[in-house]
Design a protein around this motif. Structure first.
Motif, PDB file in Angstrom:
ATOM      1  N   LEU A  44     -11.466  58.233 -48.978  1.00 41.07           N
ATOM      2  CA  LEU A  44     -11.385  57.040 -48.155  1.00 41.07           C
ATOM      3  C   LEU A  44     -12.739  56.514 -47.707  1.00 41.07           C
ATOM      4  O   LEU A  44     -12.820  55.404 -47.202  1.00 41.07           O
ATOM      5  CB  LEU A  44     -10.528  57.323 -46.907  1.00 41.07           C
ATOM      6  CG  LEU A  44      -9.075  57.737 -47.184  1.00 41.07           C
ATOM      7  CD1 LEU A  44      -8.367  58.031 -45.881  1.00 41.07           C
ATOM      8  CD2 LEU A  44      -8.335  56.647 -47.953  1.00 41.07           C
ATOM      9  N   THR A  45     -13.777  57.275 -47.877  1.00 38.78           N
ATOM     10  CA  THR A  45     -15.095  56.869 -47.385  1.00 38.78           C
ATOM     11  C   THR A  45     -16.075  56.832 -48.555  1.00 38.78           C
ATOM     12  O   THR A  45     -16.200  57.812 -49.283  1.00 38.78           O
ATOM     13  CB  THR A  45     -15.610  57.834 -46.309  1.00 38.78           C
ATOM     14  OG1 THR A  45     -14.634  57.921 -45.268  1.00 38.78           O
ATOM     15  CG2 THR A  45     -16.921  57.341 -45.740  1.00 38.78           C
ATOM     16  N   THR A  46     -16.741  55.723 -48.677  1.00 32.16           N
ATOM     17  CA  THR A  46     -17.717  55.536 -49.750  1.00 32.16           C
ATOM     18  C   THR A  46     -19.006  54.986 -49.141  1.00 32.16           C
ATOM     19  O   THR A  46     -18.974  54.042 -48.337  1.00 32.16           O
ATOM     20  CB  THR A  46     -17.199  54.558 -50.810  1.00 32.16           C
ATOM     21  OG1 THR A  46     -15.958  55.054 -51.333  1.00 32.16           O
ATOM     22  CG2 THR A  46     -18.208  54.413 -51.944  1.00 32.16           C
ATOM     23  N   GLY A  47     -20.111  55.572 -49.513  1.00 31.16           N
ATOM     24  CA  GLY A  47     -21.401  55.123 -48.994  1.00 31.16           C
ATOM     25  C   GLY A  47     -22.100  54.201 -49.979  1.00 31.16           C
ATOM     26  O   GLY A  47     -22.166  54.480 -51.179  1.00 31.16           O
ATOM     27  N   ASN A  48     -22.595  53.106 -49.448  1.00 32.73           N
ATOM     28  CA  ASN A  48     -23.320  52.126 -50.251  1.00 32.73           C
ATOM     29  C   ASN A  48     -24.779  52.107 -49.806  1.00 32.73           C
ATOM     30  O   ASN A  48     -25.078  51.925 -48.619  1.00 32.73           O
ATOM     31  CB  ASN A  48     -22.712  50.730 -50.090  1.00 32.73           C
ATOM     32  CG  ASN A  48     -21.271  50.672 -50.553  1.00 32.73           C
ATOM     33  OD1 ASN A  48     -20.918  51.298 -51.562  1.00 32.73           O
ATOM     34  ND2 ASN A  48     -20.435  49.932 -49.856  1.00 32.73           N
ATOM     35  N   TYR A  49     -25.650  52.278 -50.775  1.00 28.66           N
ATOM     36  CA  TYR A  49     -27.084  52.266 -50.494  1.00 28.66           C
ATOM     37  C   TYR A  49     -27.694  51.071 -51.222  1.00 28.66           C
ATOM     38  O   TYR A  49     -27.472  50.885 -52.413  1.00 28.66           O
ATOM     39  CB  TYR A  49     -27.745  53.569 -50.975  1.00 28.66           C
ATOM     40  CG  TYR A  49     -27.223  54.811 -50.282  1.00 28.66           C
ATOM     41  CD1 TYR A  49     -27.831  55.286 -49.130  1.00 28.66           C
ATOM     42  CD2 TYR A  49     -26.130  55.512 -50.798  1.00 28.66           C
ATOM     43  CE1 TYR A  49     -27.367  56.427 -48.504  1.00 28.66           C
ATOM     44  CE2 TYR A  49     -25.652  56.644 -50.171  1.00 28.66           C
ATOM     45  CZ  TYR A  49     -26.279  57.092 -49.012  1.00 28.66           C
ATOM     46  OH  TYR A  49     -25.804  58.222 -48.385  1.00 28.66           O
ATOM     47  N   TYR A  50     -28.476  50.307 -50.489  1.00 31.80           N
ATOM     48  CA  TYR A  50     -29.146  49.147 -51.072  1.00 31.80           C
ATOM     49  C   TYR A  50     -30.469  48.937 -50.355  1.00 31.80           C
ATOM     50  O   TYR A  50     -30.646  49.334 -49.197  1.00 31.80           O
ATOM     51  CB  TYR A  50     -28.274  47.887 -50.999  1.00 31.80           C
ATOM     52  CG  TYR A  50     -27.625  47.646 -49.666  1.00 31.80           C
ATOM     53  CD1 TYR A  50     -28.236  46.835 -48.688  1.00 31.80           C
ATOM     54  CD2 TYR A  50     -26.378  48.213 -49.357  1.00 31.80           C
ATOM     55  CE1 TYR A  50     -27.646  46.630 -47.471  1.00 31.80           C
ATOM     56  CE2 TYR A  50     -25.786  47.998 -48.136  1.00 31.80           C
ATOM     57  CZ  TYR A  50     -26.412  47.203 -47.187  1.00 31.80           C
ATOM     58  OH  TYR A  50     -25.828  46.998 -45.964  1.00 31.80           O
ATOM     59  N   SER A  51     -31.385  48.305 -51.048  1.00 31.77           N
ATOM     60  CA  SER A  51     -32.735  48.125 -50.511  1.00 31.77           C
ATOM     61  C   SER A  51     -33.384  46.906 -51.150  1.00 31.77           C
ATOM     62  O   SER A  51     -32.897  46.361 -52.147  1.00 31.77           O
ATOM     63  CB  SER A  51     -33.593  49.370 -50.767  1.00 31.77           C
ATOM     64  OG  SER A  51     -33.741  49.588 -52.156  1.00 31.77           O
ATOM     65  N   ASN A  52     -34.498  46.490 -50.547  1.00 28.88           N
ATOM     66  CA  ASN A  52     -35.290  45.375 -51.100  1.00 28.88           C
ATOM     67  C   ASN A  52     -36.767  45.695 -50.919  1.00 28.88           C
ATOM     68  O   ASN A  52     -37.158  46.873 -50.834  1.00 28.88           O
ATOM     69  CB  ASN A  52     -34.903  44.059 -50.416  1.00 28.88           C
ATOM     70  CG  ASN A  52     -35.181  44.072 -48.928  1.00 28.88           C
ATOM     71  OD1 ASN A  52     -35.582  45.094 -48.371  1.00 28.88           O
ATOM     72  ND2 ASN A  52     -34.978  42.949 -48.279  1.00 28.88           N
ATOM     73  N   LEU A  53     -37.598  44.681 -50.850  1.00 25.90           N
ATOM     74  CA  LEU A  53     -39.036  44.900 -50.730  1.00 25.90           C
ATOM     75  C   LEU A  53     -39.461  45.396 -49.353  1.00 25.90           C
ATOM     76  O   LEU A  53     -40.595  45.881 -49.206  1.00 25.90           O
ATOM     77  CB  LEU A  53     -39.779  43.591 -51.037  1.00 25.90           C
ATOM     78  CG  LEU A  53     -39.630  43.030 -52.448  1.00 25.90           C
ATOM     79  CD1 LEU A  53     -40.284  41.651 -52.527  1.00 25.90           C
ATOM     80  CD2 LEU A  53     -40.234  43.970 -53.473  1.00 25.90           C
ATOM     81  N   TRP A  54     -38.584  45.281 -48.369  1.00 26.64           N
ATOM     82  CA  TRP A  54     -39.019  45.527 -47.000  1.00 26.64           C
ATOM     83  C   TRP A  54     -38.273  46.670 -46.309  1.00 26.64           C
ATOM     84  O   TRP A  54     -38.826  47.287 -45.397  1.00 26.64           O
ATOM     85  CB  TRP A  54     -38.849  44.256 -46.152  1.00 26.64           C
ATOM     86  CG  TRP A  54     -39.200  43.019 -46.886  1.00 26.64           C
ATOM     87  CD1 TRP A  54     -38.344  42.113 -47.437  1.00 26.64           C
ATOM     88  CD2 TRP A  54     -40.518  42.536 -47.189  1.00 26.64           C
ATOM     89  NE1 TRP A  54     -39.023  41.104 -48.052  1.00 26.64           N
ATOM     90  CE2 TRP A  54     -40.370  41.327 -47.906  1.00 26.64           C
ATOM     91  CE3 TRP A  54     -41.805  43.012 -46.903  1.00 26.64           C
ATOM     92  CZ2 TRP A  54     -41.454  40.587 -48.351  1.00 26.64           C
ATOM     93  CZ3 TRP A  54     -42.886  42.257 -47.353  1.00 26.64           C
ATOM     94  CH2 TRP A  54     -42.709  41.072 -48.057  1.00 26.64           C
ATOM     95  N   ARG A  55     -37.055  46.971 -46.739  1.00 31.52           N
ATOM     96  CA  ARG A  55     -36.263  47.954 -45.990  1.00 31.52           C
ATOM     97  C   ARG A  55     -35.232  48.633 -46.873  1.00 31.52           C
ATOM     98  O   ARG A  55     -34.906  48.152 -47.965  1.00 31.52           O
ATOM     99  CB  ARG A  55     -35.550  47.277 -44.817  1.00 31.52           C
ATOM    100  CG  ARG A  55     -34.541  46.217 -45.247  1.00 31.52           C
ATOM    101  CD  ARG A  55     -33.876  45.530 -44.078  1.00 31.52           C
ATOM    102  NE  ARG A  55     -34.840  44.797 -43.271  1.00 31.52           N
ATOM    103  CZ  ARG A  55     -34.529  44.169 -42.140  1.00 31.52           C
ATOM    104  NH1 ARG A  55     -33.265  44.208 -41.704  1.00 31.52           N
ATOM    105  NH2 ARG A  55     -35.447  43.520 -41.470  1.00 31.52           N
ATOM    106  N   VAL A  64     -19.607  50.323 -40.866  1.00 33.10           N
ATOM    107  CA  VAL A  64     -20.833  50.729 -40.180  1.00 33.10           C
ATOM    108  C   VAL A  64     -21.993  50.624 -41.161  1.00 33.10           C
ATOM    109  O   VAL A  64     -21.936  51.174 -42.264  1.00 33.10           O
ATOM    110  CB  VAL A  64     -20.707  52.164 -39.634  1.00 33.10           C
ATOM    111  CG1 VAL A  64     -21.998  52.588 -38.949  1.00 33.10           C
ATOM    112  CG2 VAL A  64     -19.534  52.262 -38.672  1.00 33.10           C
ATOM    113  N   SER A  65     -23.000  49.919 -40.774  1.00 36.27           N
ATOM    114  CA  SER A  65     -24.178  49.763 -41.631  1.00 36.27           C
ATOM    115  C   SER A  65     -25.432  49.927 -40.781  1.00 36.27           C
ATOM    116  O   SER A  65     -25.440  49.650 -39.588  1.00 36.27           O
ATOM    117  CB  SER A  65     -24.184  48.385 -42.308  1.00 36.27           C
ATOM    118  OG  SER A  65     -24.216  47.351 -41.334  1.00 36.27           O
ATOM    119  N   ASP A  66     -26.465  50.350 -41.418  1.00 30.85           N
ATOM    120  CA  ASP A  66     -27.731  50.580 -40.731  1.00 30.85           C
ATOM    121  C   ASP A  66     -28.868  50.300 -41.712  1.00 30.85           C
ATOM    122  O   ASP A  66     -28.802  50.690 -42.875  1.00 30.85           O
ATOM    123  CB  ASP A  66     -27.814  52.020 -40.214  1.00 30.85           C
ATOM    124  CG  ASP A  66     -29.055  52.242 -39.370  1.00 30.85           C
ATOM    125  OD1 ASP A  66     -29.625  51.250 -38.880  1.00 30.85           O
ATOM    126  OD2 ASP A  66     -29.466  53.417 -39.218  1.00 30.85           O
TER     127      ASP A  66
END
Length: 259
Positions: A44-55, A64-66
């Protein structure tokens, strides 16, 4: 339709195309989805990781996102610094390209003569091309790094995929390159002088050094006769010049004998 009207409509279309491309490139800078990875921990829980040039950012299916900025600029790799610099250059040069093109277009009538406006538009097209090349290099370099890490079997860290922002940046860069290329071609034909144009030829002139023999007077004539420098007779021997006043019978007459 006249050629000037056709060029004017073409400039408007290229300006709109470059403006849309510049807006797309600008929109990718604050977007976090340059890289994307999905990791499933439980059903039921899936983690999504994403990034760009700054963070870097992380979120899950619960909402919930951080996001966290990179802690130190000096600790970042050279690749990330280069991508940042190229992306910022693409935005800045695209802005100045829009200003130059807006001033130099035929429909605005802000500049001076037609040639001056064409040269300003040519500078704007070159600036747009620079913006498009900077953006294309940035997104292609970023995508190449992601793909090379993903297909590398020896890469043990978390693997990412190409995010939506990279595709949007590719589209914006293509619009900048196409619009800037067309602007540069047509404005360059009108504003820059062509080397194939026929230049007026100067008439041929006679050039020779003035010597004592050039304007030498004959011994048997008192009239002044100027002989063209390139058409006087060749040198004669002193014996021939000495016998110039001699007749066919061998008799020599002086000027006083005729008086």
């Amino acid at each position: 339709m006249k050629y000037r009207t056709l060029v004017m409509y073409m400039e408007i279309g290229c300006f709109v195309s470059c403006l849309c491309g510049w807006i797309l490139v600008c929109s990718t800078l604050p977007t976090e989805y340059w890289t994307f990875s999905e990791v499933g921990t439980i059903v039921l829980t899936t983690g999504n990781y994403y990034s760009n040039l700054w963070r870097d950012c992380v979120s899950d299916t619960t909402g919930v996102s951080d996001c966290k900025d990179y802690p130190s600029m000096l600790a970042l790799p050279v690749f990330l610094h280069a991508c940042r610099a190229l992306a910022v250059c693409a935005v800045i040069t695209g802005f100045f390209g829009g200003v130059l093109t807006l001033v130099g277009m035929k429909c605005t009538k802000i500049g001076g003569s037609e040639v001056a406006n064409a040269r300003v538009t040519f500078a704007g097209g070159l600036t747009y091309l620079t913006s498009g090349f900077c953006g294309m290099i940035t997104y292609s370099w970023w995508a190449n790094k992601i793909v090379s890490e993903f297909v590398d079997p020896n890469f043990r860290d978390q693997k990412f995929e190409i995010g939506a922002a990279v595709f949007v940046g590719w589209g914006g860069s293509i619009l900048l390159l196409s619009g800037g290329g067309v602007l540069t071609y047509f404005s360059g034909k009108e504003g820059l002088p062509s080397s194939s144009e026929k230049k007026p030829h100067r008439p041929g002139t006679y050039a020779s050094a003035r010597t004592r023999r050039t304007y030498m007077l004959p011994a048997s004539s008192s009239r002044v006769t100027l002989v063209p420098p390139l058409y006087y007779e060749g040198r004669k021997s002193r014996a021939t010049r000495g016998t110039r006043g001699t007749t066919k019978t061998g008799q020599t007459f002086s000027r006083d004998s005729f008086v």
